[in-house]
Design an enzyme around this catalytic site. Structure first.
Site, PDB file in Angstrom:
ATOM      1  N   HIS A  13       0.241   0.609 -27.674  1.00 40.96           N
ATOM      2  CA  HIS A  13       0.382   1.802 -26.809  1.00 40.96           C
ATOM      3  C   HIS A  13       1.474   1.519 -25.778  1.00 40.96           C
ATOM      4  O   HIS A  13       1.265   0.769 -24.828  1.00 40.96           O
ATOM      5  CB  HIS A  13      -0.944   2.115 -26.104  1.00 40.96           C
ATOM      6  N   HIS A  15       5.088   3.206 -23.578  1.00 43.61           N
ATOM      7  CA  HIS A  15       6.066   4.242 -23.216  1.00 43.61           C
ATOM      8  C   HIS A  15       7.395   3.561 -22.922  1.00 43.61           C
ATOM      9  O   HIS A  15       7.441   2.642 -22.097  1.00 43.61           O
ATOM     10  CB  HIS A  15       5.617   4.990 -21.962  1.00 43.61           C
ATOM     11  N   LYS A  99      -0.670  11.706 -31.580  1.00 40.15           N
ATOM     12  CA  LYS A  99      -1.265  11.513 -30.257  1.00 40.15           C
ATOM     13  C   LYS A  99      -1.812  12.835 -29.734  1.00 40.15           C
ATOM     14  O   LYS A  99      -1.099  13.836 -29.672  1.00 40.15           O
ATOM     15  CB  LYS A  99      -0.203  10.984 -29.290  1.00 40.15           C
ATOM     16  N   HIS A 136      -5.830  10.490 -25.821  1.00 39.93           N
ATOM     17  CA  HIS A 136      -5.937  10.333 -24.367  1.00 39.93           C
ATOM     18  C   HIS A 136      -7.268  10.968 -23.984  1.00 39.93           C
ATOM     19  O   HIS A 136      -7.401  12.192 -23.980  1.00 39.93           O
ATOM     20  CB  HIS A 136      -4.773  11.013 -23.636  1.00 39.93           C
ATOM     21  N   HIS A 174      -6.370   3.407 -24.043  1.00 39.78           N
ATOM     22  CA  HIS A 174      -6.511   2.898 -22.671  1.00 39.78           C
ATOM     23  C   HIS A 174      -7.886   3.210 -22.074  1.00 39.78           C
ATOM     24  O   HIS A 174      -7.989   3.921 -21.071  1.00 39.78           O
ATOM     25  CB  HIS A 174      -5.387   3.396 -21.761  1.00 39.78           C
ATOM     26  N   ASP A 247       0.030   0.418 -22.412  1.00 39.38           N
ATOM     27  CA  ASP A 247       0.333   1.664 -21.700  1.00 39.38           C
ATOM     28  C   ASP A 247       1.378   1.432 -20.613  1.00 39.38           C
ATOM     29  O   ASP A 247       1.391   2.134 -19.595  1.00 39.38           O
ATOM     30  CB  ASP A 247      -0.931   2.305 -21.109  1.00 39.38           C
TER      31      ASP A 247
HETATM   32  O1  DOR Z   1      -0.415   6.519 -16.271  1.00 42.80           O
HETATM   33  C1  DOR Z   1      -0.002   7.075 -17.267  1.00 42.80           C
HETATM   34  N1  DOR Z   1       1.325   7.185 -17.520  1.00 42.80           N
HETATM   35  N2  DOR Z   1      -0.865   7.606 -18.129  1.00 42.80           N
HETATM   36  C2  DOR Z   1      -0.475   8.352 -19.152  1.00 42.80           C
HETATM   37  O2  DOR Z   1      -1.315   8.807 -19.877  1.00 42.80           O
HETATM   38  C3  DOR Z   1       0.960   8.666 -19.353  1.00 42.80           C
HETATM   39  C4  DOR Z   1       1.816   7.641 -18.759  1.00 42.80           C
HETATM   40  C5  DOR Z   1       3.255   8.059 -18.638  1.00 42.80           C
HETATM   41  O3  DOR Z   1       3.829   8.539 -19.615  1.00 42.80           O
HETATM   42  O4  DOR Z   1       3.831   7.884 -17.570  1.00 42.80           O
HETATM   43 ZN    ZN Z   2       0.107   6.137 -22.323  1.00 37.93          ZN
END
Ligand code: DOR
Ligand code: ZN
Length: 343
Positions: A13, A15, A99, A136, A174, A247
């Protein structure tokens, strides 16, 4: 000094954003992990296999020379996702899941699903094709207390969903609560969960230690100490239904140090090192490899990595910030020490 050799881990997971921001952060993950599931919450979101193919190429182009890191793509579900997209995704070889963001749950989730009935045919097709649904897990009703949103989601959405599609493979992303740990432990086959470093290391009191701490704000938000302890027990238990997903979610400093700060903690610079701290503190370093390098690959029905990484128990100080495109990011533990480093 202690060293620890691990089969190369994967991050299930992650980003990484896009453009110059992507180029700033991807090297941290590629230095540690063999693969990562790349979250699709760009603006606009990555909703089709074609968009994912293009995004994947941008990630590959941003990798440091010689890197063998593989981005694993996932598509962002919307109310209007076409069931035929499931076949395109499954046939692509590079899309490994879809997702589910309940609309409004988090960063760039406004295009998310407002009603699961709208994607019934998509979920059916995913079950048939063995595509993983990544969830999520928070309800979005404004009147539900933010600390209860995950537990409420289990009863309201996840239990019915897992019964309605008994073959659908689901990753509860998460997880942050004791209730989520209990749900996964007692769930039918085909249900697993990822756990982040911050939810293993911190409870919600950390958000307010000496003042408000925007760099510790993420969603789902940090929970209580008993929740944290339940997560650690799950992570170190050797139960293959719990595996690593950072995450890591970078946001430029000025968007977090703001009157309305963004949710997301950047941990890619020290991700496996932070998990090593958790397992070490629990006297369970021998279980780290399963959690970090075996169970996720097994759940996704992908081969485990074959090369190894070495961790050394040797403290280092995390920089106060790293470049992030034309801005900067404040990493997890900025200015403080991490007990393990990667050799
Ligand atoms: O804290 C988070 N940031 N939770 C999420 O679900 C998305 C993520 C983000 O893309 O910044
Ligand atoms: Zn995330």
């Amino acid at each position: 000094m202690t060293t620890l050799s691990l089969l190369r881990p994967d991050d299930w997971h992650l980003h990484v954003r896009d453009g110059a921001s992507l180029a700033s952060v991807i090297g941290f993950t590629a230095a540690r992990f063999g693969r990562a599931i790349i979250m699709p919450n760009l603006k606009p979101p990555v909703t089709t296999t074609d968009l994912a193919a293009a995004y994947r190429q941008r990630i590959l182009s941003a990798l440091p020379a010689g890197s063998r890191f593989q981005p694993l793509m996932t598509l962002y579900l919307t109310n209007s996702t076409d069931p035929a997209e499931v076949d395109r995704a499954a046939d692509s070889g590079f899309v490994h899941g879809f997702k589910l963001y309940p609309a409004g749950a988090t960063t760039h989730s406004d295009a998310g699903v407002t009603d699961l009935n709208r994607i019934d045919a998509v979920l059916e097709r995913m079950s048939e094709r063995g595509m993983v649904l990544q969830v999520h897990g928070e309800v979005t009703d404004a009147h539900v207390d933010i600390f209860d949103r995950e537990a409420r989601f289990i009863d309201q959405v996840l239990v019915p969903l897992s019964q309605m599609y008994p073959k659908l493979r689901i990753v509860f992303e998460h997880i942050t609560t004791r209730q989520a740990v209990e749900f996964v432990r007692s769930a039918r086959a085909g249900i697993a969960a990822t756990i982040t470093p911050q939810h293993l290391l911190l409870n919600r009191t950390a958000l307010f230690a000496g003042g408000i701490r925007p760099h510790l704000y993420c969603l789902p938000v940090l929970k209580t100490e008993p929740d944290r302890v339940a997560l650690v027990e799950a992570a170190i238990s050797g139960d293959p239904r719990f595996f690593l997903g950072t995450d890591s979610a970078p946001h430029a400093r000025h968007t977090k140090e703001a009157a309305c700060g963004c949710a997301g903690i950047f941990s890619a610079h020290a991700a496996i090192e932070l998990y090593a701290e958790v397992f070490d503190a629990a006297g369970a370093l021998d279980r780290l490899e399963g959690f970090a390098s075996h169970f996720g690959a097994d759940f996704y029905q992908l081969p485990r990595n074959t090369d190894r990484i070495t961790l050394v128990r040797e403290p280092w100080t995390v920089p106060g910030h790293y470049p992030f495109g034309t801005h900067e990011i404040v990493p997890f533990r900025a200015g403080k020490t991490v007990a393990w480093r990667i050799a």
